[in-house]
Enzyme design. Structure first.
Site, PDB file in Angstrom:
ATOM      1  N   LYS A  10     -47.133  50.752  94.361  1.00 26.51           N
ATOM      2  CA  LYS A  10     -46.251  49.961  95.214  1.00 26.51           C
ATOM      3  C   LYS A  10     -46.848  48.611  95.596  1.00 26.51           C
ATOM      4  O   LYS A  10     -46.127  47.653  95.826  1.00 26.51           O
ATOM      5  CB  LYS A  10     -45.874  50.755  96.468  1.00 26.51           C
ATOM      6  N   GLU A  64     -37.563  48.769 104.004  1.00 27.11           N
ATOM      7  CA  GLU A  64     -37.147  50.135 104.297  1.00 27.11           C
ATOM      8  C   GLU A  64     -38.284  51.052 103.868  1.00 27.11           C
ATOM      9  O   GLU A  64     -39.086  50.682 103.012  1.00 27.11           O
ATOM     10  CB  GLU A  64     -35.884  50.496 103.507  1.00 27.11           C
ATOM     11  N   SER A 102     -48.812  57.460  89.248  1.00 24.15           N
ATOM     12  CA  SER A 102     -48.296  56.390  90.111  1.00 24.15           C
ATOM     13  C   SER A 102     -49.052  56.279  91.437  1.00 24.15           C
ATOM     14  O   SER A 102     -49.079  55.216  92.049  1.00 24.15           O
ATOM     15  CB  SER A 102     -46.806  56.602  90.376  1.00 24.15           C
TER      16      SER A 102
HETATM   17  C1  LIG Z   1     -42.709  55.608  96.008  1.00 26.87           C
HETATM   18  C2  LIG Z   1     -43.433  56.366  94.982  1.00 26.87           C
HETATM   19  C3  LIG Z   1     -42.806  56.804  93.790  1.00 26.87           C
HETATM   20  C4  LIG Z   1     -41.337  56.622  93.540  1.00 26.87           C
HETATM   21  O1  LIG Z   1     -40.892  55.305  93.442  1.00 26.87           O
HETATM   22  P1  LIG Z   1     -40.499  54.626  92.070  1.00 26.87           P
HETATM   23  O2  LIG Z   1     -39.802  53.383  92.480  1.00 26.87           O
HETATM   24  O3  LIG Z   1     -39.584  55.562  91.325  1.00 26.87           O
HETATM   25  O4  LIG Z   1     -41.741  54.380  91.315  1.00 26.87           O
HETATM   26  C5  LIG Z   1     -43.573  57.450  92.846  1.00 26.87           C
HETATM   27  N1  LIG Z   1     -44.885  57.691  93.040  1.00 26.87           N
HETATM   28  C6  LIG Z   1     -45.529  57.296  94.146  1.00 26.87           C
HETATM   29  C7  LIG Z   1     -46.979  57.592  94.292  1.00 26.87           C
HETATM   30  C8  LIG Z   1     -44.824  56.628  95.160  1.00 26.87           C
HETATM   31  O5  LIG Z   1     -45.484  56.240  96.267  1.00 26.87           O
END
Ligand SMILES: *Cc1c(COP(=O)(O)O)cnc(C)c1O
Length: 396
Positions: free
Chosen positions: A87, A109, A376
């Site tokens: 993010k 948000e 992620s």
């Molecule tokens: C917020 C988040 C997601 C989901 O958001 P996307 O916009 O689909 O990437 C996935 N993994 C993590 C670690 C997150 O913090």
């Protein structure tokens, strides 16, 4: 892939009030200017590298690959970024853009709080005021992240409308932006909302696939056979896919949160269970009830329980360029524990959805094939919830 009016095939667009049109037009014009501005790009690269810790590693998960007995597996380690997830890529880009536009205030948000913390981080760094809208339900469930945001200097406003969760927080932030566009930028957290947000957020996250391509060329001298990422709104997934869209040999696989299963009402798998609709300023697929109202969604992973999906994913699905597979809570929890045991890496429960699908796919592939999984985020935030899922109560 975007055409000039912000459409991805039939998806995307700008389904918003006239007052909000002024704000998105100003944003689009500024973005079209700064995205090609060498100074903007130099500053953003500096922040990515020196502050966020990019490039993130592309790690060969040799033990996992050997254990599964199929393809070679690489992990794209977005969990190693500052604030522990992908993010930060988006918020640094948007905060820098807002600053160049002369804005002094960021609003955002947040659902579980991850995007709110990232936005508050960027605002602190770039000396901006920050206000985060968060469903009141979520402020109670995620008290630690509320504390983090306040520590970073942000104001957190609990939203009490609707179900008092993420979708209501998005609506509240959009309302606030409509009433105050002069000094305020709405820093949206995923590849969703009205044009130009899905394109802007994708471009800032596309650094993920740009790095994967370069790093794999160096390590293996070729493209991967598959790239796998989890999908909430879809920003880490589109970032992981983007530079491979024109390489048809690369399978692009998005993993949706099936929750308790796509045949139950407790799911958040939008492509697998949703229908075409218009919400939050965009046309795309959404989980809906039989009256066409946005359905309540559920997943063990707070980051994946958004009832829609970004319009570019909806389009990649329509044209058959990407596949979207459901992964249940149970499968994700298994994968969370498996990666911890096998590679010593605790993934976010969101990312564990992608790991779970790789565990199904890799054994079916040949030993010289290559699968990249985007991790992620890191899983420290999820340990208490997973322990609870396994019947153990560890106080946070
Ligand atoms: C917020 C988040 C997601 C989901 O958001 P996307 O916009 O689909 O990437 C996935 N993994 C993590 C670690 C997150 O913090």
């Amino acid at each position: 892939m975007t055409n000039p009016n912000g459409r991805f095939g039939q998806h995307g667009g700008q389904y918003i009030s006239e007052t909000l049109m002024n704000a998105v037009i100003e944003l689009e014009q500024a973005y079209n200017h700064y995205k090609n501005d060498p100074e903007f790009n130099r500053e953003l690269t500096y922040l990515f590298n020196e502050y966020a810790g990019r490039p993130s590693r592309l790690y060969f998960a040799e033990k996992m690959a050997r254990d599964l007995g199929g393809a070679k597996i690489y992990l794209k380690r977005e969990d190693l970024n500052h604030t522990g997830a992908h993010k930060i890529n988006n918020v640094l880009g948007q905060a820098l853009l807002a600053k160049k536009m002369g804005k002094t205030r960021l609003i955002a948000e947040t659902g579980a709080g991850q995007h709110g913390v990232a936005a508050a981080t960027a605002a602190a760094l770039l000396d901006m005021e920050c206000v985060v809208f968060m469903g009141e339900e979520d402020t109670i469930r995620q008290a630690l992240n509320v504390y983090r945001m306040r520590l970073l200097g942000a104001e957190v406003i609990p939203v009490t409308t609707g179900t008092a969760t993420l979708k209501d927080a998005v609506s509240a932030a959009m309302r606030e932006w409509t009433s105050r566009i002069v000094d305020t930028h709405y820093c949206l957290g995923s590849v969703m909302g009205p044009h130009p947000f899905p394109t802007i957020v994708r471009d800032f996250q596309a650094v993920i696939s740009r790095e994967i391509k370069e790093q794999l060329r160096e390590k293996e001298g070729r493209l991967p056979d598959a790239v796998i990422a989890c999908v909430g709104g879809g920003s880490n997934a589109i970032g992981s896919f983007y530079h491979f869209i024109d390489d048809p040999s690369v399978r692009l696989i998005g993993c949706e949160a099936a929750g308790r299963g796509i045949d139950t009402f407790e799911t958040a798998a939008t492509i697998n269970t949703g229908r075409l609709g218009i919400f939050h300023g965009m046309k795309s697929y959404f989980c809906q009830d039989k009256y066409g109202q946005i359905a309540p969604v559920y997943s063990i992973s707070a980051g994946l329980d958004y009832p829609g999906i970004g319009p570019e994913h909806a389009y990649l699905h329509d044209i058959g360029r990407a596949e979207y597979v459901p992964v249940t809570d149970a499968e994700a929890v298994e994968a969370f524990e498996y990666l911890a045991r096998t590679e010593g890496i605790i993934p976010a429960i969101e990312s564990a959805h992608a790991v779970a699908h790789a565990m199904r796919l890799a054994p079916q592939l040949a030993k010289d094939q290559i699968v990249v999984i985007t991790i992620s985020g890191r899983g420290d935030k999820d340990c208490a919830a997973i322990a609870r899922y396994r019947g153990e109560d560890i106080h946070e």
